[in-house]
Design a protein around this motif. Sequence first.
Motif, PDB file in Angstrom:
ATOM      1  N   VAL A 210     124.697  39.281  33.230  1.00 39.84           N
ATOM      2  CA  VAL A 210     124.130  38.234  34.086  1.00 39.84           C
ATOM      3  C   VAL A 210     125.231  37.523  34.870  1.00 39.84           C
ATOM      4  O   VAL A 210     125.110  37.282  36.074  1.00 39.84           O
ATOM      5  CB  VAL A 210     123.328  37.220  33.239  1.00 39.84           C
ATOM      6  CG1 VAL A 210     122.948  35.987  34.069  1.00 39.84           C
ATOM      7  CG2 VAL A 210     122.073  37.880  32.679  1.00 39.84           C
ATOM      8  N   VAL A 211     126.313  37.189  34.184  1.00 39.83           N
ATOM      9  CA  VAL A 211     127.453  36.543  34.852  1.00 39.83           C
ATOM     10  C   VAL A 211     127.986  37.441  35.966  1.00 39.83           C
ATOM     11  O   VAL A 211     128.266  36.981  37.080  1.00 39.83           O
ATOM     12  CB  VAL A 211     128.560  36.210  33.836  1.00 39.83           C
ATOM     13  CG1 VAL A 211     129.829  35.756  34.552  1.00 39.83           C
ATOM     14  CG2 VAL A 211     128.086  35.123  32.872  1.00 39.83           C
ATOM     15  N   GLN A 212     128.106  38.724  35.675  1.00 34.93           N
ATOM     16  CA  GLN A 212     128.599  39.667  36.682  1.00 34.93           C
ATOM     17  C   GLN A 212     127.669  39.721  37.884  1.00 34.93           C
ATOM     18  O   GLN A 212     128.121  39.812  39.031  1.00 34.93           O
ATOM     19  CB  GLN A 212     128.730  41.066  36.074  1.00 34.93           C
ATOM     20  CG  GLN A 212     129.772  41.195  34.981  1.00 34.93           C
ATOM     21  CD  GLN A 212     131.201  41.113  35.515  1.00 34.93           C
ATOM     22  OE1 GLN A 212     131.455  41.401  36.672  1.00 34.93           O
ATOM     23  NE2 GLN A 212     132.122  40.692  34.667  1.00 34.93           N
ATOM     24  N   GLN A 213     126.368  39.671  37.636  1.00 33.47           N
ATOM     25  CA  GLN A 213     125.404  39.744  38.732  1.00 33.47           C
ATOM     26  C   GLN A 213     125.515  38.550  39.673  1.00 33.47           C
ATOM     27  O   GLN A 213     125.228  38.660  40.865  1.00 33.47           O
ATOM     28  CB  GLN A 213     123.980  39.824  38.177  1.00 33.47           C
ATOM     29  CG  GLN A 213     123.679  41.104  37.419  1.00 33.47           C
ATOM     30  CD  GLN A 213     123.962  42.340  38.242  1.00 33.47           C
ATOM     31  OE1 GLN A 213     123.292  42.614  39.235  1.00 33.47           O
ATOM     32  NE2 GLN A 213     124.972  43.098  37.850  1.00 33.47           N
ATOM     33  N   ILE A 214     125.936  37.422  39.154  1.00 34.03           N
ATOM     34  CA  ILE A 214     126.120  36.241  39.999  1.00 34.03           C
ATOM     35  C   ILE A 214     127.475  36.275  40.687  1.00 34.03           C
ATOM     36  O   ILE A 214     127.587  36.053  41.898  1.00 34.03           O
ATOM     37  CB  ILE A 214     125.964  34.953  39.155  1.00 34.03           C
ATOM     38  CG1 ILE A 214     124.512  34.814  38.683  1.00 34.03           C
ATOM     39  CG2 ILE A 214     126.387  33.728  39.964  1.00 34.03           C
ATOM     40  CD1 ILE A 214     124.273  33.655  37.751  1.00 34.03           C
TER      41      ILE A 214
ATOM     42  N   ILE B  64     121.846  29.739  30.530  1.00 30.71           N
ATOM     43  CA  ILE B  64     121.160  31.009  30.712  1.00 30.71           C
ATOM     44  C   ILE B  64     120.040  31.102  29.677  1.00 30.71           C
ATOM     45  O   ILE B  64     120.269  30.912  28.479  1.00 30.71           O
ATOM     46  CB  ILE B  64     122.125  32.198  30.552  1.00 30.71           C
ATOM     47  CG1 ILE B  64     123.267  32.089  31.561  1.00 30.71           C
ATOM     48  CG2 ILE B  64     121.387  33.526  30.732  1.00 30.71           C
ATOM     49  CD1 ILE B  64     124.332  33.159  31.396  1.00 30.71           C
ATOM     50  N   TYR B  65     118.818  31.384  30.153  1.00 34.31           N
ATOM     51  CA  TYR B  65     117.652  31.441  29.278  1.00 34.31           C
ATOM     52  C   TYR B  65     117.066  32.850  29.239  1.00 34.31           C
ATOM     53  O   TYR B  65     117.210  33.615  30.193  1.00 34.31           O
ATOM     54  CB  TYR B  65     116.554  30.493  29.777  1.00 34.31           C
ATOM     55  CG  TYR B  65     116.944  29.038  29.862  1.00 34.31           C
ATOM     56  CD1 TYR B  65     116.816  28.192  28.768  1.00 34.31           C
ATOM     57  CD2 TYR B  65     117.417  28.497  31.053  1.00 34.31           C
ATOM     58  CE1 TYR B  65     117.157  26.849  28.843  1.00 34.31           C
ATOM     59  CE2 TYR B  65     117.767  27.153  31.141  1.00 34.31           C
ATOM     60  CZ  TYR B  65     117.636  26.337  30.037  1.00 34.31           C
ATOM     61  OH  TYR B  65     117.982  25.010  30.126  1.00 34.31           O
ATOM     62  N   ASP B  66     116.365  33.170  28.130  1.00 37.95           N
ATOM     63  CA  ASP B  66     115.598  34.409  28.113  1.00 37.95           C
ATOM     64  C   ASP B  66     114.265  34.163  28.812  1.00 37.95           C
ATOM     65  O   ASP B  66     114.004  33.070  29.321  1.00 37.95           O
ATOM     66  CB  ASP B  66     115.421  34.924  26.677  1.00 37.95           C
ATOM     67  CG  ASP B  66     114.540  34.026  25.809  1.00 37.95           C
ATOM     68  OD1 ASP B  66     113.828  33.148  26.356  1.00 37.95           O
ATOM     69  OD2 ASP B  66     114.544  34.193  24.574  1.00 37.95           O
TER      70      ASP B  66
ATOM     71  N   ILE C 147     119.417  29.306  34.639  1.00 38.95           N
ATOM     72  CA  ILE C 147     119.338  30.720  34.989  1.00 38.95           C
ATOM     73  C   ILE C 147     118.319  31.392  34.067  1.00 38.95           C
ATOM     74  O   ILE C 147     118.556  31.571  32.871  1.00 38.95           O
ATOM     75  CB  ILE C 147     120.714  31.389  34.843  1.00 38.95           C
ATOM     76  CG1 ILE C 147     121.743  30.643  35.697  1.00 38.95           C
ATOM     77  CG2 ILE C 147     120.654  32.856  35.236  1.00 38.95           C
ATOM     78  CD1 ILE C 147     123.184  31.011  35.385  1.00 38.95           C
ATOM     79  N   HIS C 148     117.181  31.727  34.621  1.00 40.84           N
ATOM     80  CA  HIS C 148     116.101  32.323  33.844  1.00 40.84           C
ATOM     81  C   HIS C 148     116.164  33.842  33.993  1.00 40.84           C
ATOM     82  O   HIS C 148     116.130  34.371  35.104  1.00 40.84           O
ATOM     83  CB  HIS C 148     114.750  31.793  34.308  1.00 40.84           C
ATOM     84  CG  HIS C 148     114.591  30.310  34.105  1.00 40.84           C
ATOM     85  ND1 HIS C 148     114.049  29.783  32.950  1.00 40.84           N
ATOM     86  CD2 HIS C 148     114.934  29.259  34.885  1.00 40.84           C
ATOM     87  CE1 HIS C 148     114.052  28.462  33.039  1.00 40.84           C
ATOM     88  NE2 HIS C 148     114.586  28.118  34.201  1.00 40.84           N
TER      89      HIS C 148
ATOM     90  N   ILE D 159     116.884  31.270  39.615  1.00 43.60           N
ATOM     91  CA  ILE D 159     117.964  30.323  39.352  1.00 43.60           C
ATOM     92  C   ILE D 159     117.546  28.979  39.924  1.00 43.60           C
ATOM     93  O   ILE D 159     117.261  28.870  41.122  1.00 43.60           O
ATOM     94  CB  ILE D 159     119.283  30.779  39.998  1.00 43.60           C
ATOM     95  CG1 ILE D 159     119.709  32.139  39.442  1.00 43.60           C
ATOM     96  CG2 ILE D 159     120.378  29.738  39.760  1.00 43.60           C
ATOM     97  CD1 ILE D 159     120.950  32.704  40.111  1.00 43.60           C
ATOM     98  N   VAL D 160     117.504  27.983  39.068  1.00 41.39           N
ATOM     99  CA  VAL D 160     117.146  26.629  39.503  1.00 41.39           C
ATOM    100  C   VAL D 160     118.421  25.820  39.676  1.00 41.39           C
ATOM    101  O   VAL D 160     119.187  25.646  38.733  1.00 41.39           O
ATOM    102  CB  VAL D 160     116.211  25.944  38.487  1.00 41.39           C
ATOM    103  CG1 VAL D 160     115.861  24.532  38.959  1.00 41.39           C
ATOM    104  CG2 VAL D 160     114.939  26.779  38.286  1.00 41.39           C
ATOM    105  N   ASP D 161     118.639  25.345  40.895  1.00 43.01           N
ATOM    106  CA  ASP D 161     119.792  24.500  41.213  1.00 43.01           C
ATOM    107  C   ASP D 161     119.253  23.128  41.583  1.00 43.01           C
ATOM    108  O   ASP D 161     118.953  22.850  42.736  1.00 43.01           O
ATOM    109  CB  ASP D 161     120.590  25.105  42.366  1.00 43.01           C
ATOM    110  CG  ASP D 161     121.882  24.351  42.655  1.00 43.01           C
ATOM    111  OD1 ASP D 161     122.036  23.226  42.141  1.00 43.01           O
ATOM    112  OD2 ASP D 161     122.737  24.875  43.402  1.00 43.01           O
TER     113      ASP D 161
END
Length: 796
Positions: free
Chosen positions: A289-293, A59-61, A317-318, A543-545
Motif C-alpha cells: 500500500v505504501v509503495q502504491q502511494i 491504513i485500514y482494512d 487510507i481504506h 483515501i480521505v484527506d
Amino acid sequence: MLQKIGQLVGVGVVAGVLVAALALPAVGGLGITARNVATGFLNMPGDLETPPPPERSVIYDRDGEVIAEIYDQNREVVGLKDMAPVMREAIVAMEDSKFYEHGGIDIAGTFRAAVRTISGNVEGGSSITQQYVKNVLVESADSQAEQEEARETTLGRKVRELRYAIALEQRMSKDEILEGYLNIAYFGDGAYGAESAAQHFFGVSASELSLPQAATLAGTVRYPYLYNPRLNPDAAENRRNVVLDRMADTGRISEAKAKEAKATELGLDITSPSNGCMPSDQPFFCDYVVQQIEQNKRYGETETERARWLRTAGLQIHTTLDMDMQDAAQKAVDEWVPRKNKSRKVAAEVLMDPGSGEIRAMAQSRNYGPDESNIGETSINFAVDAEDGGSTGFQAGSTFKPFTLAAALKAGKEFSTSYSTGNTTTITGQRNCNGGRLAPWTLSNAGDTKGGSTNNMVSGTKGSVNTYFASLQADVGLCNVIRMAETLGVHRADGTSFDNARTQANNSFTLGSEEVSPLTMAAAYATFASRGTYCKPQAIDKIVDEHAGKTIDIKSECERVISKDVADGVGYLLQQTFKGGTTTGLEIGRPAAAKTGTTDGSASAWFAGFTPNLAGTVFVGDPRGPQNYPLRDVTIGGRYYSQVFGATIPGPIWQQTMREATQELPAKDFAAPPSQFGSTSEPQPEQEDGEDGQNADEAASNGGVPDVLGMTADEALGELEAAGFEPNLSSTKVPSDQPADAVGAVNPEPGTGLPEGATVNVFLSSGGGGNGEDAGGGGAGWTGWGQGNPGRGQDD
C-alpha cells in the motif's frame, strides 16, 4: 497595567518595547542592528499561514480495522472540546496565565526576554500565541535552513514571532489559538499534541485526563526531555507539582485539590502506536500500500512529496484487504512453510476478487525485517513485482499453460484439437514475434501422462501433458501465445518485457519459463473467473484527506480483454483437473478451476486456481535462487520431501486457504462449456497388443503407482514403499465407493509413472460412495505428474 495597554495599542506598544530595549548599552554594531529590526517592525508582513500540523496517517482494512499507522510525528489532532478542561487550565496556568487577557504578547515577559537576548542570554517569556507561531514556523518549514531559522536564538526571530502573534490575535479567537497550540506542542517521548500525549503516557484520550495527569503533561512542554515522565519520573513529578501550585496560585483550582493531586503517583501507562509496516500484523500488504502511494504521481510530483504527504497529512487510507481471508492465507502458508524453516524456503499467496481486481489477501511465510541473514526475515514482498517492493519473480511452470489454451480457443481451435505426441516430441519451425525461426526443441514428459500418446485439450489439460502443450503452442504460434499472456496482464516481475522471448529461442514459453509474481498470476486467473474482464490489481479503495477537505476514490481499472466464450472455455478445461487430473484431491467443496506448476527439477512450485468469485495463487520456492536451491531432498515444517511439485505444498496451501476464505461467499457455478468449442470428450484409450482393451496407462501400472485401492492403510503403505515410492497418509478422508477406512484414493492415480522416491498421497475412504466432487486432501500434499524445465520442456 502594561498588559492592558498592550491589548489596547498592540503594535505601537511592541515597537516601543523594542526601542526601549535598544536604549540599553550595546557593543559595536549590535545596537544599530537591533534598531534596524525595530524600525522595520511595522513594515513586516503579518500574515502567517497556519496549516494543520503533521498528523499520523492510518491504513485500514475493508472493515475499518487498523492495519498500520504511518507518521513522522505521533500526533492525532482533536478539537478543544475534546480535551479535558483541566488540560486547558493547566497549560494556560503554566505557560501563559494572562493568555485570555492580553492581545497576543506578554509585554513584561517580552521586554525582559528582549533585554536578556540583547545581553547575550536567551530567555523565554513567550506567550502561548508566540509559542504557537514558533511551532507553526518550524512545522511548515520546507527545508533544513528554514527550520534552523525558525529555531534561531536571535532578536530577529523574536521580532518575527511578535509580529505574527499580533496578526493571529486579530483573526483567530483565543480558543482557536489554544486549540492549535495544544495540537502542535511537543510533550516529549515522541508524542505531539495533547491527544497523542494522553494516549502515550496514560492510555486515555485527552478528554479523559485527570487533574494530576493534565498537570504532568503541561509540565513537559517547556523542556520535554528533562521532564519526560518515562525517562525522568522524579523530575516529571516535581514539575507536575509546580504546575499544580501554579494552578492554585492563579485561582484555577483550590489549594486542597492541588494538595490532593500532588499526593498521587504519576500512574503512567505507556502505550505507543506502531509506526510503519514492520510492527503490523500484515506488514507485506502494508508495504505494498505504501509503495502504491509513493510510486504514483497522482499523489505528488516527486516521491519525496508523496512520502511526506503520506506521513504528515493524517490520511485515512481504506484498503481492500479482507481480514478473514488474510488470516486464512497467512495460517496456511505458515503451516506448510514455517517462517523459520531451516531450508529457507518461502511461500507467498495472493487472493483477488474477480471483476474488480481488489486484493483480498497477501501473505507470505516470513517476518518483516531488514536483515536477510536472519532465518525467516525479509523486507522483500515475494508476492509482488520488483518495482512494488518485491523480487524479480520466479518461473511459473505449467500455470502458464492456460494462456496457450486461451490463444488456441481465440484462434478457433476446438476442445477436440488432438496431437499424437507420445512421451517425447520435437517441435520445429517455431518463429519469434520478429519472424525469426527458432531452433528445434525436443522435450519430454516427466513420466507417463494421463492421456496416453494422443491427447486433446481436455486430456492434455487434466494430465498437464508437456508434449501436448508444446504442439498446441506451435500450432497456434508462439507469438500469439505471448500476446495472449500480455493481454491477460502477465508481465515479467523485473520490469522487462517479453521482448526477450520474442527475439530469442524461448520455445518453452507455454511451460512457464518467464519470471513473474504471484500477484500477476492471480490477476490473470481472475480474468478467467470474471469471464474475460481483466482488472488491474487494486489495494486501496479510497483515501480521505480531511485537512484538504477531499476524498480520493480509487475506482477499479477493468476492461474486457477476451470474450466470455474463450474465458469460459479455459475455465471449463481447468475444472477438469479436479476430475482425475493433477489437482485431484484438492477440491474445496464448491466449483473450482485450477492448474499446478512445477519448474525444472522442482526449482519452484505453483498452484493457481479460482472459483467464480475468488482467485488465488500460491508460490513456493527459495529466494536465494530456485535453480541453486531447489525443492528436492528438503525438510519443511517437519516433513521430508524428496521432490516438491505444484500439488505437494502449494496445492494444499491453496485448498486450505480457499476452503476458509470462501465460507462467506455464495457458492456459484461456472458457465457451461461454450458449444462452439465442440465435444468435451477425451480421446478414446489406445489398445495395446494382448491387453484386450487395457490402455497404455493401465498397462504401465506394473511399473508405476501400484493399485492399492481397497487395501488397509498398512497394506497400502507397505505396497507403495516396496514399489520404491514414499507414501504419505492424509488425515482427511474422502468420499469413495471403497469401504470406510479402506484406501479410497491415491494421488497420483494407480498406473502413473513417477520417479523413484516420489511422494504418493494415500486417502482413506469415508464410505458412502463418492463422486470426486468433494474429495479431500485437507492437509497432506502429493506430487504432480512431472517436473518442469524451460530448456527441456519438462513440467507438471
